[in-house]
Design an enzyme around this catalytic site. Structure first.
Site, PDB file in Angstrom:
ATOM      1  N   ARG A  52       0.852  -1.217   0.000  1.00 18.51           N
ATOM      2  CA  ARG A  52       0.000   0.000   0.000  1.00 18.51           C
ATOM      3  C   ARG A  52       0.874   1.248   0.000  1.00 18.51           C
ATOM      4  O   ARG A  52       0.543   2.241  -0.626  1.00 18.51           O
ATOM      5  CB  ARG A  52      -0.950  -0.013   1.205  1.00 18.51           C
ATOM      6  CG  ARG A  52      -1.686   1.312   1.417  1.00 18.51           C
ATOM      7  CD  ARG A  52      -2.976   1.175   2.206  1.00 18.51           C
ATOM      8  NE  ARG A  52      -2.819   0.508   3.469  1.00 18.51           N
ATOM      9  CZ  ARG A  52      -2.292   1.065   4.586  1.00 18.51           C
ATOM     10  NH1 ARG A  52      -1.877   2.313   4.575  1.00 18.51           N
ATOM     11  NH2 ARG A  52      -2.187   0.366   5.700  1.00 18.51           N
ATOM     12  N   TYR A 104     -15.660  17.306 -16.295  1.00 15.70           N
ATOM     13  CA  TYR A 104     -16.147  15.955 -16.045  1.00 15.70           C
ATOM     14  C   TYR A 104     -17.083  15.985 -14.836  1.00 15.70           C
ATOM     15  O   TYR A 104     -16.689  16.467 -13.764  1.00 15.70           O
ATOM     16  CB  TYR A 104     -14.957  15.015 -15.808  1.00 15.70           C
ATOM     17  CG  TYR A 104     -15.413  13.646 -15.378  1.00 15.70           C
ATOM     18  CD1 TYR A 104     -16.290  12.906 -16.174  1.00 15.70           C
ATOM     19  CD2 TYR A 104     -15.012  13.097 -14.171  1.00 15.70           C
ATOM     20  CE1 TYR A 104     -16.735  11.669 -15.768  1.00 15.70           C
ATOM     21  CE2 TYR A 104     -15.460  11.858 -13.768  1.00 15.70           C
ATOM     22  CZ  TYR A 104     -16.330  11.146 -14.579  1.00 15.70           C
ATOM     23  OH  TYR A 104     -16.789   9.917 -14.173  1.00 15.70           O
ATOM     24  N   ASP A 176      -6.593  18.849 -15.449  1.00 19.36           N
ATOM     25  CA  ASP A 176      -6.979  17.485 -15.796  1.00 19.36           C
ATOM     26  C   ASP A 176      -6.545  17.280 -17.247  1.00 19.36           C
ATOM     27  O   ASP A 176      -7.127  17.852 -18.173  1.00 19.36           O
ATOM     28  CB  ASP A 176      -8.491  17.305 -15.623  1.00 19.36           C
ATOM     29  CG  ASP A 176      -8.927  15.858 -15.861  1.00 19.36           C
ATOM     30  OD1 ASP A 176      -8.227  15.140 -16.587  1.00 19.36           O
ATOM     31  OD2 ASP A 176      -9.986  15.465 -15.336  1.00 19.36           O
ATOM     32  N   LYS A 201      -8.207   6.093 -19.412  1.00 16.71           N
ATOM     33  CA  LYS A 201      -8.573   6.525 -20.770  1.00 16.71           C
ATOM     34  C   LYS A 201      -7.422   6.271 -21.747  1.00 16.71           C
ATOM     35  O   LYS A 201      -7.080   5.131 -21.992  1.00 16.71           O
ATOM     36  CB  LYS A 201      -9.000   7.991 -20.733  1.00 16.71           C
ATOM     37  CG  LYS A 201      -9.951   8.353 -19.578  1.00 16.71           C
ATOM     38  CD  LYS A 201     -11.248   7.581 -19.606  1.00 16.71           C
ATOM     39  CE  LYS A 201     -12.082   7.933 -18.379  1.00 16.71           C
ATOM     40  NZ  LYS A 201     -13.204   7.067 -18.152  1.00 16.71           N
TER      41      LYS A 201
HETATM   42  N1  PLP Z   1     -11.329  13.217 -15.639  1.00 17.43           N
HETATM   43  C1  PLP Z   1     -11.871  13.080 -16.857  1.00 17.43           C
HETATM   44  C2  PLP Z   1     -11.662  14.153 -17.870  1.00 17.43           C
HETATM   45  C3  PLP Z   1     -12.662  11.967 -17.150  1.00 17.43           C
HETATM   46  O1  PLP Z   1     -13.214  11.851 -18.384  1.00 17.43           O
HETATM   47  C4  PLP Z   1     -12.870  10.978 -16.154  1.00 17.43           C
HETATM   48  C5  PLP Z   1     -13.714   9.776 -16.413  1.00 17.43           C
HETATM   49  O2  PLP Z   1     -14.444   9.683 -17.352  1.00 17.43           O
HETATM   50  C6  PLP Z   1     -12.271  11.152 -14.911  1.00 17.43           C
HETATM   51  C7  PLP Z   1     -11.504  12.281 -14.678  1.00 17.43           C
HETATM   52  C8  PLP Z   1     -12.462  10.118 -13.814  1.00 17.43           C
HETATM   53  O3  PLP Z   1     -11.635   9.029 -14.024  1.00 17.43           O
HETATM   54  P1  PLP Z   1     -11.951   7.502 -13.562  1.00 17.43           P
HETATM   55  O4  PLP Z   1     -13.158   7.051 -14.303  1.00 17.43           O
HETATM   56  O5  PLP Z   1     -10.699   6.788 -13.894  1.00 17.43           O
HETATM   57  O6  PLP Z   1     -12.193   7.559 -12.071  1.00 17.43           O
END
Ligand code: PLP
Length: 379
Positions: A52, A104, A176, A201
């Site tokens: 961990r 998001y 992000d 992604k």
């Molecule tokens: N940031 C963006 C731009 C996303 O598209 C997503 C998920 O679709 C996330 C964060 C969250 O990521 P996760 O689904 O891996 O928790």
């Protein structure tokens, strides 16, 4: 590191190995380290002790991601949302956070609802306009969260302009960078303190891994709290997931090149289609963020959204009418996916009911265009 090894095609294949020493007989592909515990020795500061806190596969992934984003340190998490939580939990009650109007929806829910007991003050602002961001800043503003291109409207934020406003005022900045990946955009080079990834992604790239990461300009200060969160809260990726993630990264530059090229062709096709009333793709010259995207990105990416000329029912018919493109959420995989976005965002969604978000994959673009053409006949 020599100039040639800075190329992404080289870095993604050799990056995390270049810093180490090598002996004959070393495996070329790192083994997966399944043991959760590690033998302790004389030196109290050496080696992992418990998975961990640390694990060789996670270290390799973190080294690679820090290299790609140009940061000093990286903490890998079990999902993008776990990584987002660690960033927001580094704030204190009463701190003010600015988020973009379009982002998001999970991050919005996290900041506004789930972290309510944290007592953060959260305001959403139009980040395409630095003047509006400047006006929204308060004395207690501690962090500005950017997402560019944004999800699902593909709005572009001028990272350099916002970070310079924030730096003057001692405000932390986060980008992000999930959608462009470090291959197409490197926010730390543009001045930001932290970069967030949902590695589920493009970095994972095959719709079979969940993960997240925070990469920091400096390993000190804010990052120390994120590292502590990772190790104490324990939302860490498994060694297997880290191993697979690193394997995916080996082809990231080539995949991003394909996503970018195909998305441009699909965007141009959609822009000329009579059943489409709008296309959101920053690579189109008439996109309001085109010039900024050209300056701060090395390509426009594989994501786009478009508006069907019709109501919610017509949009649903198009969405379910594809034969090749898979109607599914998420993005960044080799296969093309599209999504009637309002369905995924729930009742509070402000996304237009006729918007379809498309993650353009690596299939031949002619086949994608043919599929879109037949689906749009259902309008
Ligand atoms: N940031 C963006 C731009 C996303 O598209 C997503 C998920 O679709 C996330 C964060 C969250 O990521 P996760 O689904 O891996 O928790």
């Amino acid at each position: 590191m020599s100039e040639s090894t800075r190329h992404f095609e080289t870095l993604t294949i050799h990056g995390e190995r270049m810093a180490g020493t090598h002996s004959s007989g070393d495996p070329v592909v790192y083994p997966k380290e399944g043991s959760t515990i590690f033998r302790m020795g004389e030196d109290e500061n050496v080696g992992p002790i418990y998975t961990r806190h640390d694990n060789p596969n996670r270290q390799q992934l973190e080294t690679m991601l820090a290299l790609l984003e140009g940061g000093e340190a990286c903490a890998a998490f079990a999902s993008g949302m776990a990584a987002s939580s660690a960033i927001l939990q580094s704030l204190r009650p009463g701190d003010h956070l600015l988020i973009p109007l379009d982002l998001y929806h999970g991050v919005r829910t996290l900041a506004r609802d789930l972290l309510k007991p944290w007592n953060l003050a959260v305001d959403a602002v139009d980040m395409t306009d630095p003047v509006k961001v400047k006006k929204a800043i308060r004395p207690e503003t501690k962090m500005v969260w950017m997402e560019t291109p944004s999800n699902p409207l593909l709005q572009i934020t001028d990272i350099e302009a916002i970070t310079s406003i924030c730096r003057e005022r001692g405000i932390l900045t986060v980008v992000d960078n999930t959608w462009p990946s470090p291959i197409l955009q490197r926010p730390i080079e543009l001045g930001t303190d932290l970069v967030l990834h949902s590695t589920s992604k493009y970095i994972g790239g095959h719709s079979d891994l969940l993960g997240g990461a925070v990469i920091a300009r400096s390993a000190e200060g804010l990052f120390e709290s994120i590292r502590k969160n990772q190790s104490v809260s324990g939302a860490v990726p498994s060694p297997d997931d880290c191993w697979l993630m690193l394997r995916s990264i080996r082809t990231l530059p080539w995949r991003m090149r394909g996503h970018d090229e195909h998305a441009m062709q699909v965007a141009r096709y959609l822009a000329g289609h009579p059943a489409v009333s709008g296309v959101f793709y920053p690579g189109l010259e008439d996109h309001p963020g085109y010039k900024i995207a050209r300056r701060q990105m090395d390509g426009f990416g594989g994501m786009l959204s478009f508006l069907v000329k019709g109501d919610r029912a017509a949009t649903k018919r198009v969405f379910l009418g594809s034969k090749l493109i898979i109607p599914a959420t998420s993005l960044g995989g080799v296969e093309s996916l599209w999504e009637h976005r309002i369905r995924s965002e729930g009742p509070k969604s402000e996304t237009p009911e006729n918007l379809i978000r498309l993650s353009v994959g690596l299939e031949h673009p002619d086949d994608l265009i043919q599929d879109i053409s037949q689906a749009l006949k259902r309008v």
